[in-house]
Design a protein around this motif. Structure first.
Motif, PDB file in Angstrom:
ATOM      1  N   LEU A   1       3.384   3.793  -2.837  1.00 39.17           N
ATOM      2  CA  LEU A   1       4.325   2.737  -3.187  1.00 39.17           C
ATOM      3  C   LEU A   1       5.090   2.272  -1.960  1.00 39.17           C
ATOM      4  O   LEU A   1       5.675   3.077  -1.241  1.00 39.17           O
ATOM      5  CB  LEU A   1       5.294   3.245  -4.258  1.00 39.17           C
ATOM      6  CG  LEU A   1       6.337   2.255  -4.742  1.00 39.17           C
ATOM      7  CD1 LEU A   1       5.667   1.098  -5.474  1.00 39.17           C
ATOM      8  CD2 LEU A   1       7.334   2.948  -5.648  1.00 39.17           C
TER       9      LEU A   1
ATOM     10  N   GLN B   1       8.893  -1.887  -5.171  1.00 40.08           N
ATOM     11  CA  GLN B   1       8.643  -2.275  -6.555  1.00 40.08           C
ATOM     12  C   GLN B   1       9.827  -3.036  -7.120  1.00 40.08           C
ATOM     13  O   GLN B   1      10.941  -2.941  -6.610  1.00 40.08           O
ATOM     14  CB  GLN B   1       8.323  -1.056  -7.420  1.00 40.08           C
ATOM     15  CG  GLN B   1       9.462  -0.140  -7.719  1.00 40.08           C
ATOM     16  CD  GLN B   1       9.022   1.021  -8.603  1.00 40.08           C
ATOM     17  OE1 GLN B   1       7.874   1.119  -8.980  1.00 40.08           O
ATOM     18  NE2 GLN B   1       9.942   1.889  -8.918  1.00 40.08           N
TER      19      GLN B   1
ATOM     20  N   ARG C   1       4.522  -4.037  -8.281  1.00 37.06           N
ATOM     21  CA  ARG C   1       4.466  -2.971  -7.283  1.00 37.06           C
ATOM     22  C   ARG C   1       3.616  -3.397  -6.096  1.00 37.06           C
ATOM     23  O   ARG C   1       2.530  -3.923  -6.272  1.00 37.06           O
ATOM     24  CB  ARG C   1       3.843  -1.713  -7.883  1.00 37.06           C
ATOM     25  CG  ARG C   1       4.607  -1.149  -9.033  1.00 37.06           C
ATOM     26  CD  ARG C   1       3.942   0.080  -9.585  1.00 37.06           C
ATOM     27  NE  ARG C   1       3.820   1.068  -8.516  1.00 37.06           N
ATOM     28  CZ  ARG C   1       2.928   2.037  -8.505  1.00 37.06           C
ATOM     29  NH1 ARG C   1       2.059   2.145  -9.476  1.00 37.06           N
ATOM     30  NH2 ARG C   1       2.887   2.899  -7.522  1.00 37.06           N
TER      31      ARG C   1
END
Length: 145
Positions: free
Chosen positions: A104, A107, A96
């Motif tokens: 995020l 990923q 990630r």
């Protein structure tokens, strides 16, 4: 054919692939890979803890860390562990990339990895890194007055 590795061979395999930083084993034992796993296995042997998923160890590390204010790349892997041996055939890896706030960015999930198919640390970073291409503005040609 299963390739079963003892702790030393497992650590050497990961170190050869570039995973030579600090790890957390089962989110509790921090340190270099050998120390982290050894400490957790000692805790399990004393009956004080157990792996979250039976027969698997959860290892986590940062592949790229440039400080609190910078984006980072973290890696979580689940490795099969039975009877004192590591089986790399069913390893799962989650890579990630997060921004400085933990949001995020990108990923990647890799499943059914083996010791040979496990990507190097640099290959893992490349899977979630943004390609930064710098565009150069075209120069305006002509006469200025």
């Amino acid at each position: 054919m299963k390739l079963l590795l003892d702790l030393d061979a497992f650590v050497k395999t990961l170190n050869d692939k570039g995973y030579d930083g600090y790890f957390h084993t089962e989110s509790c034992c921090a340190g270099k890979l050998r120390d982290s796993i050894g400490e957790f296995l000692e805790i399990v042997k004393n009956g004080n803890d157990a792996p979250l998923i039976a027969n698997f160890l959860h290892l986590s590390t940062y592949l790229e860390w440039n400080g609190e204010e910078k984006p980072r790349v973290e890696c979580n892997m689940w490795v099969r562990y039975e009877n004192g041996k590591f089986n790399m055939e069913q390893t799962e890896m989650y890579i990630r990339s997060t921004d400085r706030y933990g949001q995020l960015l990108k990923q990647s999930k890799l499943t059914d990895l083996t010791a040979d198919s496990l990507p190097t640390a640099l290959e893992a970073i490349a899977q979630v890194s943004e390609k930064h291409t710098e565009e150069i503005a075209p120069h305006k040609r002509g006469l200025r007055m």
